[in-house]
Design an enzyme around this catalytic site. Sequence first.
Site, PDB file in Angstrom:
ATOM      1  N   ARG A   5     -11.751   7.817   9.945  1.00  0.00           N
ATOM      2  CA  ARG A   5     -10.920   8.137   8.790  1.00  0.00           C
ATOM      3  C   ARG A   5      -9.460   7.907   9.107  1.00  0.00           C
ATOM      4  O   ARG A   5      -8.665   7.596   8.217  1.00  0.00           O
ATOM      5  CB  ARG A   5     -11.109   9.613   8.387  1.00  0.00           C
TER       6      ARG A   5
ATOM      7  N   CYS B  23     -10.287  17.575   6.067  1.00  0.00           N
ATOM      8  CA  CYS B  23     -10.759  18.225   7.296  1.00  0.00           C
ATOM      9  C   CYS B  23     -10.926  19.734   7.082  1.00  0.00           C
ATOM     10  O   CYS B  23     -10.154  20.378   6.384  1.00  0.00           O
ATOM     11  CB  CYS B  23      -9.757  17.971   8.415  1.00  0.00           C
TER      12      CYS B  23
ATOM     13  N   LYS C 156      -1.521   6.791   8.546  1.00  0.00           N
ATOM     14  CA  LYS C 156      -2.639   7.233   7.694  1.00  0.00           C
ATOM     15  C   LYS C 156      -2.126   8.153   6.583  1.00  0.00           C
ATOM     16  O   LYS C 156      -2.641   8.163   5.483  1.00  0.00           O
ATOM     17  CB  LYS C 156      -3.656   7.979   8.534  1.00  0.00           C
ATOM     18  N   ASN C 157      -1.086   8.962   6.861  1.00  0.00           N
ATOM     19  CA  ASN C 157      -0.629   9.931   5.860  1.00  0.00           C
ATOM     20  C   ASN C 157       0.482   9.409   4.960  1.00  0.00           C
ATOM     21  O   ASN C 157       1.100  10.165   4.221  1.00  0.00           O
ATOM     22  CB  ASN C 157      -0.214  11.242   6.545  1.00  0.00           C
TER      23      ASN C 157
ATOM     24  N   VAL D 105       0.545  26.255  10.334  1.00  0.00           N
ATOM     25  CA  VAL D 105       0.374  25.460   9.107  1.00  0.00           C
ATOM     26  C   VAL D 105      -1.022  25.643   8.528  1.00  0.00           C
ATOM     27  O   VAL D 105      -1.191  25.769   7.309  1.00  0.00           O
ATOM     28  CB  VAL D 105       0.674  23.965   9.381  1.00  0.00           C
TER      29      VAL D 105
ATOM     30  N   ARG E 274      -8.799  13.802   0.387  1.00  0.00           N
ATOM     31  CA  ARG E 274      -7.989  14.678  -0.472  1.00  0.00           C
ATOM     32  C   ARG E 274      -7.083  13.855  -1.383  1.00  0.00           C
ATOM     33  O   ARG E 274      -6.441  14.383  -2.277  1.00  0.00           O
ATOM     34  CB  ARG E 274      -7.110  15.610   0.375  1.00  0.00           C
TER      35      ARG E 274
ATOM     36  N   ARG F  80      -7.702  24.723   2.394  1.00  0.00           N
ATOM     37  CA  ARG F  80      -7.215  23.508   1.712  1.00  0.00           C
ATOM     38  C   ARG F  80      -7.123  23.701   0.192  1.00  0.00           C
ATOM     39  O   ARG F  80      -7.631  22.936  -0.588  1.00  0.00           O
ATOM     40  CB  ARG F  80      -8.092  22.287   2.033  1.00  0.00           C
TER      41      ARG F  80
ATOM     42  N   ASP G 153      -0.608  18.203  13.258  1.00  0.00           N
ATOM     43  CA  ASP G 153      -1.600  17.173  13.626  1.00  0.00           C
ATOM     44  C   ASP G 153      -1.433  16.705  15.060  1.00  0.00           C
ATOM     45  O   ASP G 153      -2.276  15.984  15.581  1.00  0.00           O
ATOM     46  CB  ASP G 153      -1.480  15.973  12.689  1.00  0.00           C
TER      47      ASP G 153
HETATM   48  C1  EPZ Z   1      -1.139  16.614   4.710  1.00  0.00           C
HETATM   49  O1  EPZ Z   1      -2.172  17.446   4.233  1.00  0.00           O
HETATM   50  C2  EPZ Z   1      -1.789  15.731   5.765  1.00  0.00           C
HETATM   51  N1  EPZ Z   1      -2.878  14.961   5.168  1.00  0.00           N
HETATM   52  C3  EPZ Z   1      -2.340  16.595   6.896  1.00  0.00           C
HETATM   53  O2  EPZ Z   1      -2.851  15.713   7.902  1.00  0.00           O
HETATM   54  C4  EPZ Z   1      -1.183  17.392   7.498  1.00  0.00           C
HETATM   55  O3  EPZ Z   1      -1.693  18.231   8.515  1.00  0.00           O
HETATM   56  C5  EPZ Z   1      -0.534  18.231   6.412  1.00  0.00           C
HETATM   57  O4  EPZ Z   1      -0.095  17.371   5.325  1.00  0.00           O
HETATM   58  C6  EPZ Z   1       0.667  19.017   6.930  1.00  0.00           C
HETATM   59  O5  EPZ Z   1       1.601  18.137   7.485  1.00  0.00           O
HETATM   60  C7  EPZ Z   1      -2.567  13.855   4.439  1.00  0.00           C
HETATM   61  O6  EPZ Z   1      -1.410  13.513   4.252  1.00  0.00           O
HETATM   62  C8  EPZ Z   1      -3.729  13.087   3.884  1.00  0.00           C
HETATM   63  P1  EPZ Z   1      -0.163  20.621   2.914  1.00  0.00           P
HETATM   64  P2  EPZ Z   1      -1.929  18.371   2.915  1.00  0.00           P
HETATM   65  O7  EPZ Z   1      -0.298  20.592   1.446  1.00  0.00           O
HETATM   66  O8  EPZ Z   1      -1.007  17.668   1.995  1.00  0.00           O
HETATM   67  C9  EPZ Z   1      -1.196  25.132   1.958  1.00  0.00           C
HETATM   68  C10 EPZ Z   1      -4.437  14.863   9.415  1.00  0.00           C
HETATM   69  O9  EPZ Z   1      -5.106  15.265  10.384  1.00  0.00           O
HETATM   70  N2  EPZ Z   1      -1.366  24.715   0.556  1.00  0.00           N
HETATM   71  O10 EPZ Z   1       1.182  20.390   3.523  1.00  0.00           O
HETATM   72  O11 EPZ Z   1      -3.242  18.812   2.411  1.00  0.00           O
HETATM   73  C11 EPZ Z   1      -2.345  24.640   2.832  1.00  0.00           C
HETATM   74  O12 EPZ Z   1      -3.443  25.508   2.749  1.00  0.00           O
HETATM   75  C12 EPZ Z   1      -4.265  15.745   8.183  1.00  0.00           C
HETATM   76  O13 EPZ Z   1      -3.866  13.754   9.341  1.00  0.00           O
HETATM   77  C13 EPZ Z   1      -1.654  25.681  -0.402  1.00  0.00           C
HETATM   78  O14 EPZ Z   1      -1.765  26.873  -0.097  1.00  0.00           O
HETATM   79  O15 EPZ Z   1      -1.174  19.614   3.593  1.00  0.00           O
HETATM   80  C14 EPZ Z   1      -1.749  24.635   4.209  1.00  0.00           C
HETATM   81  O16 EPZ Z   1      -1.799  25.934   4.764  1.00  0.00           O
HETATM   82  C15 EPZ Z   1      -4.814  17.144   8.398  1.00  0.00           C
HETATM   83  N3  EPZ Z   1      -1.841  25.286  -1.697  1.00  0.00           N
HETATM   84  C16 EPZ Z   1      -0.289  24.270   3.957  1.00  0.00           C
HETATM   85  O17 EPZ Z   1      -0.054  24.514   2.550  1.00  0.00           O
HETATM   86  C17 EPZ Z   1      -1.724  23.964  -2.080  1.00  0.00           C
HETATM   87  O18 EPZ Z   1      -1.882  23.658  -3.279  1.00  0.00           O
HETATM   88  C18 EPZ Z   1       0.022  22.824   4.281  1.00  0.00           C
HETATM   89  O19 EPZ Z   1      -0.750  22.017   3.439  1.00  0.00           O
HETATM   90  C19 EPZ Z   1      -1.433  22.995  -1.087  1.00  0.00           C
HETATM   91  C20 EPZ Z   1      -1.244  23.390   0.227  1.00  0.00           C
END
Ligand code: EPZ
Length: 457
Positions: free
Chosen positions: A421, A123, A25-26, A335, A99, A128, A313
């Site tokens: 989803r 989610c 999915k990701n 995370v 997203r 986010r 996850d």
């Molecule tokens: C991806 O989300 C995945 N979703 C998430 O899976 C996964 O948990 C996450 O990566 C971490 O591995 C998809 O790929 C669609 P991040 P993403 O940017 O890209 C902070 C699931 O259940 N951050 O790595 O949104 C954020 O707040 C989902 O499959 C900022 O501060 O995750 C978080 O604390 C849930 N500013 C951390 O980074 C930003 O601009 C990780 O977020 C972006 C992120």
Amino acid sequence: MTDADVLVVHGGTPLEGEIRLRGAKNLVPKAMVAALLGSGPSRLRNVPEIRDVRVVRGLLQLHGVTVENGDEPGELVLDPTRVESANVADIDAHAGSSRIPILFCGPLLHRLGHAFIPGLGGCDIGGRPIDFHFDVLRKFGATIDKRADGQYLEAPQRLRGCKIQLPYPSVGSTEQVLLTAVLAEGVTELSNAAVEPEIEDLICVLQKMGAMISMDTDRTIRITGVDRLDGYTHRAIPDRLEAASWASAALATEGDIYVHGAQQRSMMTFLNTYRRVGGAFEIDDEGIRFWHPGGPLDAIALETDVHPGFQTDWQQPLVVALTQASGLSIVHETVYESRLGFTSALNQMGAHIQLYRECLGGSACRFGQRNFLHSAVVSGPTKLQGADLVIPDLRGGFSYLIAALAAQGTSRVHGISLINRGYENFLAKLQGLGAHIELPERAPGREPAREPVSEPA
Ligand code: EPZ
């Protein structure tokens, strides 16, 4: 919630049998967006029938990309030859709670010189934010106008490669850089990048298109921009997150599940943790068998982290299994700041889970001094009783299914269409594993998705 969104689960039966994974999915929705960058059609295989894919398919079609089913099941053919602007209202309607629209920025700026990004969903497991994404796009030379209905981006001239240091190894921001840098002028150097297996697979897709990308040992990714990319043919990596969810279900229900397509390489940290809890697994060339070997499970200290650490996850499904482990387990979610809220419903079922603001069981993280309940102590084993459950987010929702299956008695799980989803045909899989469930009269995921009116942010 309509009845179609409620699943009745009669617990107490071990899940036994086998399920088959499809593409991650990701990764899959991101590979679909990457097709926008090609000057010709792309072919993507092992595509799961999940809502996140349907959302991106709709958004691509809105922008003039044809997306057809290929010859084999799970295959898409994407042709970006005629990319065109879409109107804001349509984009907003299609974006739903995904997203992924944020990742359209780079490709649309390259193809059209402008892009519109609606308010994003995803989610409800933390704020986010997308500040890293916009910082990155400005560095490439884009202008961003934040208005009430969303963000309007322009590329006054060809985007230029740049040096970027991410404050945190964010998956989405790393994907943003990759999808923008490949056609930018000059070299982009990205430090503190995310290196999850899904990121690596996206790099494989881009390399097939003609991109020049290198990954160094210190989380630095270098991209040399090119003038033109071709289409790709790619088979998506299997979904290691879904695999771990079923593995946790086998443990929590004292069952035995063979997961076709599960790959050891992308699950090594999960497998080590599974074994520490007392779960058994057997790996062969086609997949992995996960089962509860009998006897007590062992409480553990668990800390989530970026790859190759324990994937966030994987956390929620495994916590349900930890309610059945003897002793005190400690979970430190580093995370997302709010990814333990789902445990309150588990406590209503009879679990003993206490949340803390401190960083417990491991090193200090970003959330330690900021008043977030991001650590948990799980005392077990506890007998779970059936209850009325409302799904909070994707992985928390699957965790509730596991808890209801492990509990004595009957549960009513509300809002199950959200699970669509990220988990293809999950109701059919549950039935195939012997779960005693009463399907809603119009089970989600069976017919073309009837999008729920609203989903948690
Ligand atoms: C991806 O989300 C995945 N979703 C998430 O899976 C996964 O948990 C996450 O990566 C971490 O591995 C998809 O790929 C669609 P991040 P993403 O940017 O890209 C902070 C699931 O259940 N951050 O790595 O949104 C954020 O707040 C989902 O499959 C900022 O501060 O995750 C978080 O604390 C849930 N500013 C951390 O980074 C930003 O601009 C990780 O977020 C972006 C992120």
